[in-house]
Design an enzyme around this catalytic site. Structure first.
Site, PDB file in Angstrom:
ATOM      1  N   HIS A  66       0.179   3.452   4.705  1.00  0.00           N
ATOM      2  CA  HIS A  66      -0.647   4.152   3.715  1.00  0.00           C
ATOM      3  C   HIS A  66      -0.364   5.650   3.738  1.00  0.00           C
ATOM      4  O   HIS A  66      -0.206   6.287   2.686  1.00  0.00           O
ATOM      5  CB  HIS A  66      -2.124   3.909   4.002  1.00  0.00           C
ATOM      6  CG  HIS A  66      -2.544   2.472   3.967  1.00  0.00           C
ATOM      7  ND1 HIS A  66      -2.132   1.554   4.901  1.00  0.00           N
ATOM      8  CD2 HIS A  66      -3.359   1.800   3.102  1.00  0.00           C
ATOM      9  CE1 HIS A  66      -2.666   0.373   4.627  1.00  0.00           C
ATOM     10  NE2 HIS A  66      -3.413   0.499   3.537  1.00  0.00           N
ATOM     11  N   SER A 101       0.811  -1.218   0.000  1.00  0.00           N
ATOM     12  CA  SER A 101       0.000   0.000   0.000  1.00  0.00           C
ATOM     13  C   SER A 101       0.843   1.266   0.000  1.00  0.00           C
ATOM     14  O   SER A 101       0.430   2.285  -0.555  1.00  0.00           O
ATOM     15  CB  SER A 101      -0.945  -0.006   1.206  1.00  0.00           C
ATOM     16  OG  SER A 101      -1.842  -1.092   1.140  1.00  0.00           O
TER      17      SER A 101
END
EC number: 3.4.21.105
Length: 386
Positions: free
Chosen positions: A325, A260
């Site tokens: 993230h 991610s």
């Protein structure tokens, strides 16, 4: 002084013409200076312009219009016709004030499937018409977008292998043997430096892998087709490293898995570039595409937050962190935006590039020292090693 090259040029991919007539232009430069006057250059274009690809003709005219010294470097002309771009030629085009009055690339008809695909990629990623036409005219799919395709294949292969070994494909992270893998990042094993990168090959489950793969293929492959493997791999890897380091600083007790960080760096850079160049982006349904990308990212991020605070299957070690993230997003809206701003711009001339690169390097150095000293100074109780 530019070197002189009077040899006939190779045939262009879509030009279907020979440059023999242009190669025999010694009479335009009797003093052998390497330059042609703009007047002679224009007469040369008028005489043989019908044989040129219309996109290249427009760029050549833009070069003539933007030149204030009254002369054209012949080698720049040779570089364009042989699809070899020089920095001096690129800068001359970028500084040109000529408006492209002919029809836009999007209005061209009679294109083959591959040409329509290249045109679509140009409009998805580039905000300026001259950059789109230049990219469309020079792209040869050699090399292909190998980085994003290769990294995706490797991630899927590792996931399938782990699925067979663990006999689980959904929520693999809840398996008691999952953390024993030598690839994922674990706070107790942070001294093993490869884990700050190799954690991208471990995913929490098929839902985690699926969203990451879809996003990096739909966004990463077109970006690599335009900006090249070197630039896109830099953004991707920088996002990956920033993701694991962000976890080691802000969520010190949690492990990290998934790609991610790299995916969010690419997607956030692309979305930020669209927003910053909204009026110039002519891609169809750009608002809908942004909404879909944001929904997918929000869903995946929400899943990561839920999983992080969900009761762990192997206490006292928590589930993987979601901070990777955010690290990827920060890389995307800083380094990524600068890299994707224009088509093959010179980064060494971009002041913001050096500012953001310096900030990134400072963060990496800070995180390294943090990992060396902070854990012991804070007397933090870490989960046992797997």
């Amino acid at each position: 002084m530019c070197p002189v090259n009077w040899q006939p040029l190779t045939e262009c991919p879509r030009g279907h013409w020979s440059s023999h007539k242009f190669g025999q232009t010694c009479k335009f430069d009797p003093d052998n200076t390497g330059y042609i006057s703009t007047e002679k250059f224009r007469s040369l274009l008028q005489r043989h312009g019908s044989e040129l690809d219309p996109h290249k003709l427009e760029v050549l005219l833009a070069l003539a219009d933007s030149n204030s010294e009254g002369r054209i470097c012949y080698q720049d002309f040779v570089n364009l016709m042989s699809n070899k771009r020089s920095n001096s030629f690129r800068q001359a085009i970028l500084q040109g004030n000529r408006r492209l009055c002919s029809k836009a690339l999007l209005e061209e008809t009679g294109l083959s499937l591959s040409q329509r695909l290249i045109r679509h990629v140009a409009y998805e990623t580039l905000p300026r018409e001259i950059d789109r036409k230049w990219y469309y005219d020079s792209y040869t799919c050699c090399p292909p977008p190998w980085f994003m395709i290769t990294i995706t294949i490797v991630e899927v292969a590792f996931f399938l292998y782990n699925g067979v070994v663990l006999d689980r494909f959904v929520l693999q992270v809840s398996h008691p043997l999952y953390l024993k893998n030598a690839l994922l990042y674990h706070p107790q094993l942070r001294a093993q430096a490869w884990r700050y990168l190799t954690y991208i090959f471990m995913h929490a489950g098929i839902e985690h892998l699926g969203l990451n793969v879809v996003l990096q293929l739909l966004v990463g492959v077109p970006l690599e087709m335009v900006h090249g493997a070197a630039r896109i791999s830099f953004v991707y890897v920088a996002g990956v490293v920033a993701g694991s380091l962000a976890v080691s600083v802000a969520d010190m007790r949690a492990p990290v898995v998934g790609s991610s960080g790299g995916v969010y760096a690419l997607v956030s850079a692309h979305l930020a570039n669209i927003v910053m160049n909204w009026s110039g982006m002519k891609c169809q349904f750009k608002l809908l595409r942004m909404a879909v990308a944001l929904i997918c990212m929000s869903f995946e991020f929400g899943r990561a937050v839920w999983l992080r605070f969900h009761p762990s299957a192997y206490p006292p070690c928590p589930h993987p962190s979601f901070m990777a993230h955010l690290g990827g997003v920060m890389v995307g809206i800083t380094l990524g935006v600068i890299i994707l701003r224009n088509y093959e711009q010179r980064l060494q001339d971009q002041t913001l590039w050096w500012i953001f690169l310096s900030i990134y390097v400072i963060f990496v150095l800070f995180a390294i020292f943090w990992n060396i000293f902070a854990y012991s100074l804070l007397d933090l109780k870490l989960p046992p090693p797997p």
